[in-house]
Design an enzyme around this catalytic site. Sequence first.
Site, PDB file in Angstrom:
ATOM      1  N   TYR A  83      -7.411   8.521  -0.365  1.00  0.00           N
ATOM      2  CA  TYR A  83      -6.998   9.625   0.492  1.00  0.00           C
ATOM      3  C   TYR A  83      -8.235  10.458   0.628  1.00  0.00           C
ATOM      4  O   TYR A  83      -8.816  10.865  -0.377  1.00  0.00           O
ATOM      5  CB  TYR A  83      -5.925  10.468  -0.190  1.00  0.00           C
ATOM      6  CG  TYR A  83      -4.541  10.096   0.178  1.00  0.00           C
ATOM      7  CD1 TYR A  83      -4.028  10.466   1.415  1.00  0.00           C
ATOM      8  CD2 TYR A  83      -3.734   9.381  -0.691  1.00  0.00           C
ATOM      9  CE1 TYR A  83      -2.733  10.134   1.762  1.00  0.00           C
ATOM     10  CE2 TYR A  83      -2.443   9.046  -0.348  1.00  0.00           C
ATOM     11  CZ  TYR A  83      -1.950   9.426   0.876  1.00  0.00           C
ATOM     12  OH  TYR A  83      -0.673   9.102   1.215  1.00  0.00           O
ATOM     13  N   HIS A 125       3.456   2.963   5.671  1.00  0.00           N
ATOM     14  CA  HIS A 125       3.474   3.726   4.422  1.00  0.00           C
ATOM     15  C   HIS A 125       4.865   3.613   3.769  1.00  0.00           C
ATOM     16  O   HIS A 125       5.421   4.606   3.291  1.00  0.00           O
ATOM     17  CB  HIS A 125       3.139   5.194   4.739  1.00  0.00           C
ATOM     18  CG  HIS A 125       2.455   5.940   3.630  1.00  0.00           C
ATOM     19  ND1 HIS A 125       1.172   6.415   3.733  1.00  0.00           N
ATOM     20  CD2 HIS A 125       2.879   6.322   2.402  1.00  0.00           C
ATOM     21  CE1 HIS A 125       0.848   7.050   2.621  1.00  0.00           C
ATOM     22  NE2 HIS A 125       1.859   7.002   1.798  1.00  0.00           N
ATOM     23  N   ASP A 148      -2.690   6.883   7.755  1.00  0.00           N
ATOM     24  CA  ASP A 148      -1.406   7.225   8.389  1.00  0.00           C
ATOM     25  C   ASP A 148      -0.767   8.464   7.782  1.00  0.00           C
ATOM     26  O   ASP A 148       0.415   8.714   7.951  1.00  0.00           O
ATOM     27  CB  ASP A 148      -0.427   6.043   8.297  1.00  0.00           C
ATOM     28  CG  ASP A 148      -0.163   5.609   6.856  1.00  0.00           C
ATOM     29  OD1 ASP A 148      -0.648   6.283   5.926  1.00  0.00           O
ATOM     30  OD2 ASP A 148       0.522   4.586   6.674  1.00  0.00           O
TER      31      ASP A 148
HETATM   32  O1  173 Z   1       3.619   8.181  -0.153  1.00  0.00           O
HETATM   33  C1  173 Z   1       3.249   9.037  -0.965  1.00  0.00           C
HETATM   34  O2  173 Z   1       4.056   9.604  -1.679  1.00  0.00           O
HETATM   35  C2  173 Z   1       1.848   9.356  -1.002  1.00  0.00           C
HETATM   36  O3  173 Z   1       1.116   8.640  -0.426  1.00  0.00           O
HETATM   37  C3  173 Z   1       1.312  10.552  -1.699  1.00  0.00           C
HETATM   38  C4  173 Z   1       0.280  11.269  -1.125  1.00  0.00           C
HETATM   39  C5  173 Z   1      -0.196  12.416  -1.739  1.00  0.00           C
HETATM   40  C6  173 Z   1       0.357  12.851  -2.921  1.00  0.00           C
HETATM   41  C7  173 Z   1       1.367  12.122  -3.490  1.00  0.00           C
HETATM   42  C8  173 Z   1       1.836  10.990  -2.883  1.00  0.00           C
END
Ligand code: 173
Length: 488
Positions: free
Chosen positions: A235, A348, A256
């Site tokens: 991320y 996702h 996404d």
């Molecule tokens: O799908 C999710 O829960 C996820 O990708 C996420 C993203 C940031 C923090 C926690 C979970």
Amino acid sequence: MLSAQTVAEHASQDNCWIIIHGQVYDITSFIPEHPGGSKIILKYAGKDATEAYEPIHPPNTIKDNLTPDKHLGPVDPSTVTKVVKVLSEAEKQRQVLLENRPPLDEILNLHDFEAVAKVVLPPTAWAYYSSASDDEITIRENRAAFQRVWFRPRILVNVSTIDYSSTILGQRSSLPVYISATALGKLGHPDGELNLTRAAGKHGVIQMIPTLASCSFDEIVDAAQPNQPLFLQLYVNRDREITKTIRVKALFITVDAPQLGRREKDMRMKFVGSDGTAKVQDGMSGVKKDEGVARAISSFIDPSLCWDDIPWFQTITNMAIILKGVSTPEDAILALESGCQGIVLSNHGGRQLDTSRSGLENLIDIVAALKTRGPWPNPKFSVFVDGGVRRGSDVLKALALGATAVGVGRGFLYAFCSYGEAGVEKAFKILGDELEMNMRLLGARNLKEIKPEMVDASGLRSHAGLTPTDNLYQSTYQPLRLAEFKGS
Ligand code: 173
């Protein structure tokens, strides 16, 4: 060194210390900002909060959110008395169920793991893992899509020997499947993601490490075998410098989720106490009601990430760069042209844009588009699919339609939540056995022999008659009444 007694003297809203993993932190100024609300933190004021903190916070959360001067140093362990946790009735019941779960021998397929997980997981964990966005239409479509593809098996092929091993991004893999990233593994099992790492190492499967793993990156790498390949989900952080420090084989950049979808099952957990009853809504606790576990820890995500950033990633790493979360031929072509090594056709796990199509359905258009722009299959550009994969037959359908390999997230997550590392090993075995049998019945001896002609995907685009029940709407809708007759 600070004593636990000293820490205990700082136990009020305007003077609050806590202990996490043997370190003392002054969190006074952070209390109003805590995404989970002030009430929950104050419960641990002056105390050791490790046990409550660990499952729902990625390893460095506290350090990242406090300035260094708020880190007051280690607590003298000899002064800490272990707090005996009082279990609620619901928690006691859950532990009995966990002990009495079916023996692993009785698990026949990946759905079984999910059924067990639903019973044995703490309610917040189940809500977080199982939730999907809005009306949860896409998550159901992900499964349904596989059921709209039918096989066209060939007969009288000598199928005595079956080989379903694969190569994924240059790495050998015993299955044409990798473990997709799912966050916060310790919510569901004390060893968290290490269950996956260890099982994957034993069985030659590749794990994608989640950005928000409960275990630290180092813990996961240390649990891996010397040459065990790992992928990494990324991320992109608002602070791009942080991104640089991470090093692995392939980088799966999540594209996404510039903002996290609303997962209402997860969000509603804020309103439920640990004993399963409604939490008193005093309006003063500071809990952000629009956030469940996921959104509460997602503020680091950078929504400004765009195509212009891809060249920068290419300058900081020699790893393969894969864009995770592509849905259209337009973006697939952009990914190819921008020099990425692949894409994951993913929504996702149905957790982002609800009513977006399944990766499997998108695969058809995307493969057709990529064929116009280079060799096919393209050894330099991989196309992965994830979402709803639970059976060997699902895997074969995706491969027949052109996928390089498929990702399984929840399927393995539920396996370790229910049975730890042994559950994940069993999940690999189940998928392997299903692949072997289905390849025999299909007349394909190895993955190269799985051809587009072996499936009929003509119904894949048809969503008619398959609209999932709109549960929320149906339970609130009041039917119109007919005209009333006088005296009736
Ligand atoms: O799908 C999710 O829960 C996820 O990708 C996420 C993203 C940031 C923090 C926690 C979970």
